[in-house]
Write an enzyme that holds these catalytic residues in place. Structure first.
Site, PDB file in Angstrom:
ATOM      1  N   LYS A  25      51.568  46.037  23.488  1.00 39.56           N
ATOM      2  CA  LYS A  25      52.713  45.882  24.385  1.00 39.56           C
ATOM      3  C   LYS A  25      53.357  44.511  24.200  1.00 39.56           C
ATOM      4  O   LYS A  25      52.740  43.568  23.706  1.00 39.56           O
ATOM      5  CB  LYS A  25      52.268  46.041  25.842  1.00 39.56           C
ATOM      6  CG  LYS A  25      51.619  47.387  26.153  1.00 39.56           C
ATOM      7  CD  LYS A  25      52.564  48.542  25.928  1.00 39.56           C
ATOM      8  CE  LYS A  25      51.906  49.873  26.211  1.00 39.56           C
ATOM      9  NZ  LYS A  25      52.696  51.019  25.791  1.00 39.56           N
ATOM     10  N   ASP A  26      54.606  44.420  24.631  1.00 39.24           N
ATOM     11  CA  ASP A  26      55.331  43.159  24.536  1.00 39.24           C
ATOM     12  C   ASP A  26      54.667  42.096  25.398  1.00 39.24           C
ATOM     13  O   ASP A  26      54.163  42.378  26.489  1.00 39.24           O
ATOM     14  CB  ASP A  26      56.782  43.328  25.001  1.00 39.24           C
ATOM     15  CG  ASP A  26      57.606  44.146  24.019  1.00 39.24           C
ATOM     16  OD1 ASP A  26      57.219  44.194  22.842  1.00 39.24           O
ATOM     17  OD2 ASP A  26      58.626  44.720  24.438  1.00 39.24           O
ATOM     18  N   LYS A  27      54.714  40.853  24.913  1.00 41.18           N
ATOM     19  CA  LYS A  27      54.152  39.737  25.668  1.00 41.18           C
ATOM     20  C   LYS A  27      55.059  39.356  26.829  1.00 41.18           C
ATOM     21  O   LYS A  27      54.603  39.054  27.927  1.00 41.18           O
ATOM     22  CB  LYS A  27      53.957  38.535  24.728  1.00 41.18           C
ATOM     23  CG  LYS A  27      53.268  37.342  25.389  1.00 41.18           C
ATOM     24  CD  LYS A  27      52.993  36.251  24.370  1.00 41.18           C
ATOM     25  CE  LYS A  27      52.238  35.079  25.011  1.00 41.18           C
ATOM     26  NZ  LYS A  27      51.946  34.021  24.031  1.00 41.18           N
TER      27      LYS A  27
END
Length: 388
Positions: A25-27
């Site tokens: 997932k995106d940070k």
């Protein structure tokens, strides 16, 4: 995400490789995903919920399951995004509302080029993930470790520790400087302290990372080459489907699981008859079990592999237990279930004379679904005509 796994591993008394998940997932986002952790009871996880909340994380749906997860099981992602303070591009005099709706409808109907997003490569950092992946593919294990531990141009404890390591190769000393929350770096340094900063020692150090993280760097390199390939393909042939292109014969199979038997090489007759459309064209993501296009693009792939010193690479790294079969990826993708709404935000600006003016700014609330391994940042870039 990796830091979250590292924190949970410390609190639960396990190691990061005990965690499994279907995708990354995106940070920089509020994200939700399913994870499985081995050797931990639901009660143990519930006992540390308050400590987890202090890290601005929440754990839901805690229960026992029979199997671990693995990369590739993810079906897709849903996104809810707000884009604030919208403005026209410079020198664009069109009505802003009309321009926004036109841009969204254009992507909804025509799709977008299916680039891997910049977060895949750690853009903005001195060393990108694809550089580490290339070093691993060339079995340059010490170089890969040093790339991983390359500091940014910042004066903080993490980067001071990394700088010290590159200057001294003193893993034990670096470990004493590295903050506790940098779980990945500390795990690597502990292995280097134990096994030494040699080729063999660095091989052992990479095993302090879970398989999903080791393969991530190799996939980053393959992804970078795919991005270059699709740019070259579109610049060379545009939206025409030409002889030697590869096309997908089964629309219902995910890109990542598309077998070579479902990939067809376009013939001269099929090009003349316009048998296929651009949305059916796929390009190979590097690996040992893919075929290349038989046109200018096939030659381009070979030249790039030669440029990077991989002309004899088999895309297998036995020392790290990594096998990279490769896959095929569609040139174009469409967002699914796309909906959007324009919202007016009213701001009060104070004029010099002391009077007040009510100025409205526009925000766009947009929701859509994307297949696994497609990037919302890339979809948004096409809508906004703007790099992030």
């Amino acid at each position: 995400m990796f830091e979250a796994v590292g924190f949970l591993a410390i609190k639960l008394g396990v190691i990061p490789s005990d965690f499994s998940y279907a995708g990354l997932k995106d940070k920089k986002a509020i994200t939700y995903q399913t994870m499985v952790v081995r050797k931990v009871t639901p009660e143990r996880l519930k006992n540390i919920e308050k400590e987890i909340e202090k890290k601005r994380m929440n754990v839901f749906n805690i229960r026992s399951v029979d199997d671990s997860l693995r990369l590739g099981q993810l079906k897709g992602n849903h996104f809810d995004i707000v884009i604030r303070n919208l403005k026209n591009q410079i020198n664009d005099s069109a009505n802003l509302r009309e321009r926004i709706l036109e841009a969204v409808e254009n992507v909804k109907n025509k799709g977008f080029v299916n680039y891997y997003g910049p977060q895949r490569f750690g853009m903005g950092r001195k060393v990108h993930t694809d550089q580490i992946g290339l070093a691993l593919l060339k079995s340059e294990m010490v170089k890969a470790v040093k790339l991983f531990l390359t500091p940014e141009d910042l004066d903080d404890p993490v980067n001071r520790a990394k700088k010290y390591f590159l200057q001294t190769e003193d893993a034990k000393g670096t470990l004493s400087l590295m903050p506790e929350f940098k779980a990945r770096e500390r795990a690597l340094l502990e292995s280097l302290h134990r096994f030494g900063v040699t080729e063999e020692g660095c091989i052992q150090a990479w095993f302090s990372f879970p398989h999903s993280m080791r393969i991530f760097y190799v996939h980053a390199y393959s992804s970078k080459i795919w991005n270059e390939a699709v740019s070259y393909r579109l610049a060379t042939y545009g939206s025409r489907v030409v002889e030697g292109d590869l096309v997908c014969l089964d629309e219902d199979i995910d890109d990542e699981h598309l077998p070579s038997s479902k990939v067809h090489l376009v013939t001269e007759e099929e090009e003349s008859a316009n048998t296929y459309a651009i949305h059916q064209v796929v390009l190979p993501v590097l690996g040992y079990n893919i075929q290349y296009p038989k046109n200018k693009l096939g030659k381009w792939y070979q030249e790039v592999l030669s440029r990077d010193g991989l002309q004899t690479c088999r895309f297998k790294i036995p020392t790290l237990k990594l096998n990279v079969p490769g896959c095929y990826r569609k040139i174009l993708k469409h967002p699914c279930n796309l909906s959007y709404q324009l919202i007016e935000d009213h701001d009060i600006d104070v004029m010099k004379e002391g009077s007040h003016i009510d100025e409205a700014t526009l925000s766009l609330l947009i929701s859509f679904d994307l297949d696994a391994s497609c990037y919302a940042t890339v979809c948004l870039r096409e809508i906004m005509k703007h790099d992030f």
